[in-house]
Design a protein around this motif. Structure first.
Motif, PDB file in Angstrom:
ATOM      1  N   UNK A   1       0.840  -1.206   0.000  1.00  0.00           N
ATOM      2  CA  UNK A   1       0.000   0.000   0.000  1.00  0.00           C
ATOM      3  C   UNK A   1       0.873   1.254   0.000  1.00  0.00           C
ATOM      4  N   UNK A   2       2.030   1.176   0.664  1.00  0.00           N
ATOM      5  CA  UNK A   2       2.965   2.302   0.651  1.00  0.00           C
ATOM      6  C   UNK A   2       3.491   2.583  -0.742  1.00  0.00           C
ATOM      7  N   UNK A   3       3.836   1.539  -1.477  1.00  0.00           N
ATOM      8  CA  UNK A   3       4.302   1.708  -2.864  1.00  0.00           C
ATOM      9  C   UNK A   3       3.191   2.333  -3.709  1.00  0.00           C
ATOM     10  N   UNK A   4       1.982   1.826  -3.563  1.00  0.00           N
ATOM     11  CA  UNK A   4       0.850   2.379  -4.322  1.00  0.00           C
ATOM     12  C   UNK A   4       0.646   3.851  -3.980  1.00  0.00           C
ATOM     13  N   UNK A   5       0.734   4.194  -2.700  1.00  0.00           N
ATOM     14  CA  UNK A   5       0.552   5.587  -2.272  1.00  0.00           C
ATOM     15  C   UNK A   5       1.622   6.494  -2.866  1.00  0.00           C
ATOM     16  N   UNK A   6       2.868   6.051  -2.852  1.00  0.00           N
ATOM     17  CA  UNK A   6       3.959   6.841  -3.449  1.00  0.00           C
ATOM     18  C   UNK A   6       3.687   7.089  -4.927  1.00  0.00           C
ATOM     19  N   UNK A   7       3.211   6.072  -5.628  1.00  0.00           N
ATOM     20  CA  UNK A   7       2.897   6.232  -7.054  1.00  0.00           C
ATOM     21  C   UNK A   7       1.743   7.202  -7.271  1.00  0.00           C
ATOM     22  N   UNK A   8       0.708   7.128  -6.441  1.00  0.00           N
ATOM     23  CA  UNK A   8      -0.424   8.061  -6.559  1.00  0.00           C
ATOM     24  C   UNK A   8       0.064   9.488  -6.330  1.00  0.00           C
ATOM     25  N   UNK A   9       0.886   9.690  -5.310  1.00  0.00           N
ATOM     26  CA  UNK A   9       1.398  11.035  -5.017  1.00  0.00           C
ATOM     27  C   UNK A   9       2.257  11.546  -6.170  1.00  0.00           C
ATOM     28  N   UNK A  10       3.164  10.711  -6.684  1.00  0.00           N
ATOM     29  CA  UNK A  10       4.011  11.130  -7.817  1.00  0.00           C
ATOM     30  C   UNK A  10       3.159  11.455  -9.034  1.00  0.00           C
ATOM     31  N   UNK A  11       2.170  10.612  -9.302  1.00  0.00           N
ATOM     32  CA  UNK A  11       1.285  10.832 -10.450  1.00  0.00           C
ATOM     33  C   UNK A  11       0.519  12.146 -10.305  1.00  0.00           C
ATOM     34  N   UNK A  12      -0.113  12.344  -9.170  1.00  0.00           N
ATOM     35  CA  UNK A  12      -0.921  13.548  -8.983  1.00  0.00           C
ATOM     36  C   UNK A  12      -0.062  14.809  -8.930  1.00  0.00           C
ATOM     37  N   UNK A  13       1.119  14.717  -8.337  1.00  0.00           N
ATOM     38  CA  UNK A  13       2.019  15.872  -8.287  1.00  0.00           C
ATOM     39  C   UNK A  13       2.422  16.306  -9.690  1.00  0.00           C
ATOM     40  N   UNK A  14       2.808  15.352 -10.525  1.00  0.00           N
ATOM     41  CA  UNK A  14       3.211  15.700 -11.891  1.00  0.00           C
ATOM     42  C   UNK A  14       2.037  16.266 -12.677  1.00  0.00           C
ATOM     43  N   UNK A  15       0.851  15.748 -12.436  1.00  0.00           N
ATOM     44  CA  UNK A  15      -0.328  16.262 -13.144  1.00  0.00           C
ATOM     45  C   UNK A  15      -0.684  17.675 -12.689  1.00  0.00           C
ATOM     46  N   UNK A  16      -0.509  17.963 -11.410  1.00  0.00           N
ATOM     47  CA  UNK A  16      -0.738  19.331 -10.914  1.00  0.00           C
ATOM     48  C   UNK A  16       0.228  20.292 -11.597  1.00  0.00           C
ATOM     49  N   UNK A  17       1.482  19.877 -11.750  1.00  0.00           N
ATOM     50  CA  UNK A  17       2.457  20.723 -12.448  1.00  0.00           C
ATOM     51  C   UNK A  17       2.034  20.978 -13.891  1.00  0.00           C
ATOM     52  N   UNK A  18       1.629  19.923 -14.584  1.00  0.00           N
ATOM     53  CA  UNK A  18       1.217  20.075 -15.981  1.00  0.00           C
ATOM     54  C   UNK A  18      -0.003  20.985 -16.076  1.00  0.00           C
ATOM     55  N   UNK A  19      -0.991  20.765 -15.230  1.00  0.00           N
ATOM     56  CA  UNK A  19      -2.202  21.598 -15.254  1.00  0.00           C
ATOM     57  C   UNK A  19      -1.888  23.050 -14.907  1.00  0.00           C
ATOM     58  N   UNK A  20      -0.878  23.265 -14.069  1.00  0.00           N
ATOM     59  CA  UNK A  20      -0.526  24.621 -13.666  1.00  0.00           C
ATOM     60  C   UNK A  20       0.311  25.376 -14.672  1.00  0.00           C
ATOM     61  N   UNK A  21       1.123  24.673 -15.436  1.00  0.00           N
ATOM     62  CA  UNK A  21       2.073  25.339 -16.326  1.00  0.00           C
ATOM     63  C   UNK A  21       1.784  25.190 -17.816  1.00  0.00           C
ATOM     64  N   UNK A  22       0.888  24.301 -18.175  1.00  0.00           N
ATOM     65  CA  UNK A  22       0.602  24.064 -19.592  1.00  0.00           C
ATOM     66  C   UNK A  22      -0.882  24.251 -19.864  1.00  0.00           C
ATOM     67  N   UNK A  23      -1.176  24.791 -21.028  1.00  0.00           N
ATOM     68  CA  UNK A  23      -2.548  24.822 -21.536  1.00  0.00           C
ATOM     69  C   UNK A  23      -2.745  23.573 -22.381  1.00  0.00           C
ATOM     70  N   UNK A  24      -3.984  23.179 -22.560  1.00  0.00           N
ATOM     71  CA  UNK A  24      -4.293  22.011 -23.379  1.00  0.00           C
ATOM     72  C   UNK A  24      -3.639  22.151 -24.755  1.00  0.00           C
ATOM     73  N   UNK A  25      -2.849  21.154 -25.140  1.00  0.00           N
ATOM     74  CA  UNK A  25      -2.170  21.158 -26.437  1.00  0.00           C
ATOM     75  C   UNK A  25      -0.770  21.734 -26.414  1.00  0.00           C
ATOM     76  N   UNK A  26      -0.395  22.457 -25.338  1.00  0.00           N
ATOM     77  CA  UNK A  26       0.967  22.977 -25.241  1.00  0.00           C
ATOM     78  C   UNK A  26       1.959  21.824 -25.227  1.00  0.00           C
ATOM     79  N   UNK A  27       3.136  22.063 -25.803  1.00  0.00           N
ATOM     80  CA  UNK A  27       4.138  21.015 -25.890  1.00  0.00           C
ATOM     81  C   UNK A  27       5.525  21.619 -25.714  1.00  0.00           C
TER      82      UNK A  27
END
Length: 167
Positions: free
Chosen positions: A18-44
Motif C-alpha cells: 500500500x505504501x508503494x501504491x501511495x507513493x505512485x499516486x502522489x508522484x502521479x498527482x504531483x506531476x499532473x498538478x504541475x502540468x495543469x498549472x504550467x501548460x494549456x491544453x495542447x501545449x508542448x
C-alpha cells in the motif's frame, strides 16, 4: 480471533504494498498538478529528439478508446477502476508474501487510483509524456499509465517464473 479475521500479521504484510501504491499516486498527482498549472491544453515542450512534454486530456481509456463517446464512458471507466481497486486489494491481502506479484499489483493499484482521481476531479485523465520517432507519435501517457504498464510486465514475469519453477 485477530488472525482468523486477517488481523495484524496480514495487515502488516499489506502495508509495504500500500505504501508503494501511495507513493505512485502522489508522484502521479504531483506531476499532473504541475502540468495543469504550467501548460494549456495542447501545449508542448521539446525535450529530446524522441520525447516531448505535452498536455493532453483523455476522456477514454488506453489509447483514447471510447474518447469520442458522449460522456457515459467517464462513469464506466470509473466503475471499472473502483472494481479493479477492490479486487487488487483483495489479491494483495491474500498474497502479501509474494513479492514480485504484490509489487506488480501495487504498481497497478497506484496507477489505477491515480487515473481514477483524474476522472473524478476533471472528467478526463491528464496525459503529458509523449514519445515519438520521425513522424510517428505514441499516444501521450502519464506516471499512472507507466506504473500500470510496469505492473502488467511484472505480472507476466511473475507468471513466467512460476511456470518455470513448476517444471
Amino acid at each position: 480471533m485477530a488472525r482468523a479475521l486477517g488481523g495484524n500479521a496480514m495487515s502488516t504484510g499489506l502495508l509495504p504494498w500500500l505504501g508503494i501504491a501511495l507513493i505512485l499516486v502522489i508522484a502521479d498527482q504531483f506531476t499532473k498538478v504541475l502540468i495543469l498549472g504550467y501548460y494549456h491544453l495542447g501545449d508542448s515542450t521539446y525535450v529530446t529528439s524522441f520525447f516531448n512534454i505535452v498536455r493532453a486530456h483523455n476522456t477514454g481509456a488506453a489509447f483514447s478508446f471510447l474518447a469520442a463517446a458522449s460522456g457515459w464512458q467517464r462513469w464506466l471507466f470509473t466503475g471499472i477502476a473502483v472494481a479493479a481497486v477492490i479486487f487488487i486489494l483483495w489479491l494483495l491481502r491474500s498474497h502479501a508474501g509474494q513479492r514480485l506479484f504484490c509489487f506488480s499489483l501495487a504498481c497497478i493499484l497506484g496507477g489505477a487510483i491515480g487515473n481514477l482521481v483524474d476522472r473524478l476531479l476533471h472528467g478526463y485523465v491528464v496525459d503529458f509524456l509523449q514519445v515519438h520517432y520521425g513522424g510517428w507519435y505514441f499516444p501521450a501517457f502519464n506516471v499512472a499509465d507507466a506504473a500500470i504498464t510496469i505492473g502488467a510486465a511484472g505480472l507476466i514475469l511473475d507468471e513466467l517464473l512460476r511456470v518455470r519453477r513448476a517444471r
